[in-house]
Every structure is written in structure tokens, then in C-alpha cells.
Design a protein around this motif. Structure first.
Motif, PDB file in Angstrom:
ATOM      1  N   TYR A  13      41.489  34.055  33.490  1.00 29.94           N
ATOM      2  CA  TYR A  13      41.158  34.987  32.756  1.00 29.94           C
ATOM      3  C   TYR A  13      40.890  33.914  31.235  1.00 29.94           C
ATOM      4  O   TYR A  13      40.308  33.941  30.604  1.00 29.94           O
ATOM      5  CB  TYR A  13      41.701  35.673  32.123  1.00 29.94           C
ATOM      6  CG  TYR A  13      41.985  37.084  32.778  1.00 29.94           C
ATOM      7  CD1 TYR A  13      40.448  37.865  33.683  1.00 29.94           C
ATOM      8  CD2 TYR A  13      42.635  37.355  33.857  1.00 29.94           C
ATOM      9  CE1 TYR A  13      40.739  38.296  34.590  1.00 29.94           C
ATOM     10  CE2 TYR A  13      42.719  38.407  34.819  1.00 29.94           C
ATOM     11  CZ  TYR A  13      41.344  39.129  35.510  1.00 29.94           C
ATOM     12  OH  TYR A  13      41.728  39.989  35.875  1.00 29.94           O
ATOM     13  N   LYS A  21      39.340  38.058  26.716  1.00 31.92           N
ATOM     14  CA  LYS A  21      39.909  37.632  27.796  1.00 31.92           C
ATOM     15  C   LYS A  21      40.990  36.751  27.709  1.00 31.92           C
ATOM     16  O   LYS A  21      42.365  37.289  28.000  1.00 31.92           O
ATOM     17  CB  LYS A  21      39.011  37.204  29.126  1.00 31.92           C
ATOM     18  CG  LYS A  21      38.419  38.935  29.301  1.00 31.92           C
ATOM     19  CD  LYS A  21      37.544  38.689  30.745  1.00 31.92           C
ATOM     20  CE  LYS A  21      36.694  39.718  31.259  1.00 31.92           C
ATOM     21  NZ  LYS A  21      35.484  39.534  32.238  1.00 31.92           N
ATOM     22  N   LYS A  24      43.987  38.606  25.160  1.00 30.02           N
ATOM     23  CA  LYS A  24      44.538  39.453  26.119  1.00 30.02           C
ATOM     24  C   LYS A  24      45.667  38.939  27.006  1.00 30.02           C
ATOM     25  O   LYS A  24      46.454  39.237  27.281  1.00 30.02           O
ATOM     26  CB  LYS A  24      43.600  40.694  26.649  1.00 30.02           C
ATOM     27  CG  LYS A  24      42.967  41.501  26.171  1.00 30.02           C
ATOM     28  CD  LYS A  24      42.002  42.306  26.586  1.00 30.02           C
ATOM     29  CE  LYS A  24      41.024  43.679  26.141  1.00 30.02           C
ATOM     30  NZ  LYS A  24      40.042  44.161  26.516  1.00 30.02           N
ATOM     31  N   SER A  25      44.513  37.971  27.767  1.00 29.39           N
ATOM     32  CA  SER A  25      45.960  37.283  28.681  1.00 29.39           C
ATOM     33  C   SER A  25      47.088  36.745  27.612  1.00 29.39           C
ATOM     34  O   SER A  25      47.647  36.454  29.176  1.00 29.39           O
ATOM     35  CB  SER A  25      44.364  35.996  29.763  1.00 29.39           C
ATOM     36  OG  SER A  25      45.330  35.644  31.011  1.00 29.39           O
ATOM     37  N   LYS A  51      45.548  42.582  34.755  1.00 28.72           N
ATOM     38  CA  LYS A  51      44.540  42.693  35.079  1.00 28.72           C
ATOM     39  C   LYS A  51      43.583  43.564  34.618  1.00 28.72           C
ATOM     40  O   LYS A  51      42.938  43.203  33.557  1.00 28.72           O
ATOM     41  CB  LYS A  51      44.537  42.257  36.656  1.00 28.72           C
ATOM     42  CG  LYS A  51      45.504  41.173  36.689  1.00 28.72           C
ATOM     43  CD  LYS A  51      45.389  40.603  37.833  1.00 28.72           C
ATOM     44  CE  LYS A  51      44.100  40.590  39.422  1.00 28.72           C
ATOM     45  NZ  LYS A  51      44.633  40.436  40.690  1.00 28.72           N
ATOM     46  N   ILE A  54      42.690  43.154  31.031  1.00 32.36           N
ATOM     47  CA  ILE A  54      41.944  42.315  30.534  1.00 32.36           C
ATOM     48  C   ILE A  54      40.515  42.059  30.622  1.00 32.36           C
ATOM     49  O   ILE A  54      39.879  41.531  30.419  1.00 32.36           O
ATOM     50  CB  ILE A  54      42.573  40.898  30.766  1.00 32.36           C
ATOM     51  CG1 ILE A  54      44.338  40.798  30.222  1.00 32.36           C
ATOM     52  CG2 ILE A  54      41.918  39.811  30.755  1.00 32.36           C
ATOM     53  CD1 ILE A  54      45.322  39.774  31.207  1.00 32.36           C
ATOM     54  N   GLU A  55      40.317  43.313  32.151  1.00 36.39           N
ATOM     55  CA  GLU A  55      39.193  42.801  32.493  1.00 36.39           C
ATOM     56  C   GLU A  55      38.282  43.971  31.819  1.00 36.39           C
ATOM     57  O   GLU A  55      37.678  44.431  31.868  1.00 36.39           O
ATOM     58  CB  GLU A  55      39.187  43.414  34.046  1.00 36.39           C
ATOM     59  CG  GLU A  55      39.328  42.064  34.453  1.00 36.39           C
ATOM     60  CD  GLU A  55      39.528  42.365  36.215  1.00 36.39           C
ATOM     61  OE1 GLU A  55      39.524  42.886  36.802  1.00 36.39           O
ATOM     62  OE2 GLU A  55      40.318  41.684  37.245  1.00 36.39           O
TER      63      GLU A  55
END
Length: 63
Positions: A13, A21, A24-25, A51, A54-55
Motif C-alpha cells: 500500500y 492508504k 493507514k498502512s 488490509k 486500508i482498502e
């Protein structure tokens, strides 16, 4: 699976470069890294949850 496989999972990401992203990652990597300091290993469920967050598939908003 290797102990730090989650780093590779979440680094993708960061390479994609989308700011939300990436942020967040980085937050997830920090949280999981802090657990690692205590000798705790992330579950597959935690990695999948990270995941999805993040997505943008799930949110941490409570409202």
C-alpha cells in the motif's frame, strides 16, 4: 509463514502511493510493530482486517 510477512503485506500500500492508504498502512504497521515488541504475533484475521481497512472496505468510525 515468516514472522514478519505482515510487513510485506502492508508495504504494498505504501508503494501504491495513495496518501490515505499510505497513512493507514503506516498506522497499522506501527500498531503491529508495537505488539511485536511484546513478542505477540499478528493473526491472519488481523492482517486481513488491516488490509480491508486500508482498502476502504471497512471503517473504524463508530458513527
Amino acid at each position: 509463514m515468516a514472522d514478519n510477512y505482515w510487513k510485506l503485506e502492508l508495504n504494498e500500500y505504501i508503494r501504491q502511493g495513495e496518501p490515505d492508504k499510505v497513512d493507514k498502512s503506516n498506522a497499522w504497521k506501527t500498531a503491529i510493530g508495537l505488539q511485536d515488541v511484546d513478542g505477540l504475533k499478528p493473526s491472519d484475521y488481523l492482517i486481513e482486517t488491516a488490509k480491508e481497512h486500508i482498502e476502504g472496505k471497512i471503517s473504524i468510525n463508530v458513527f
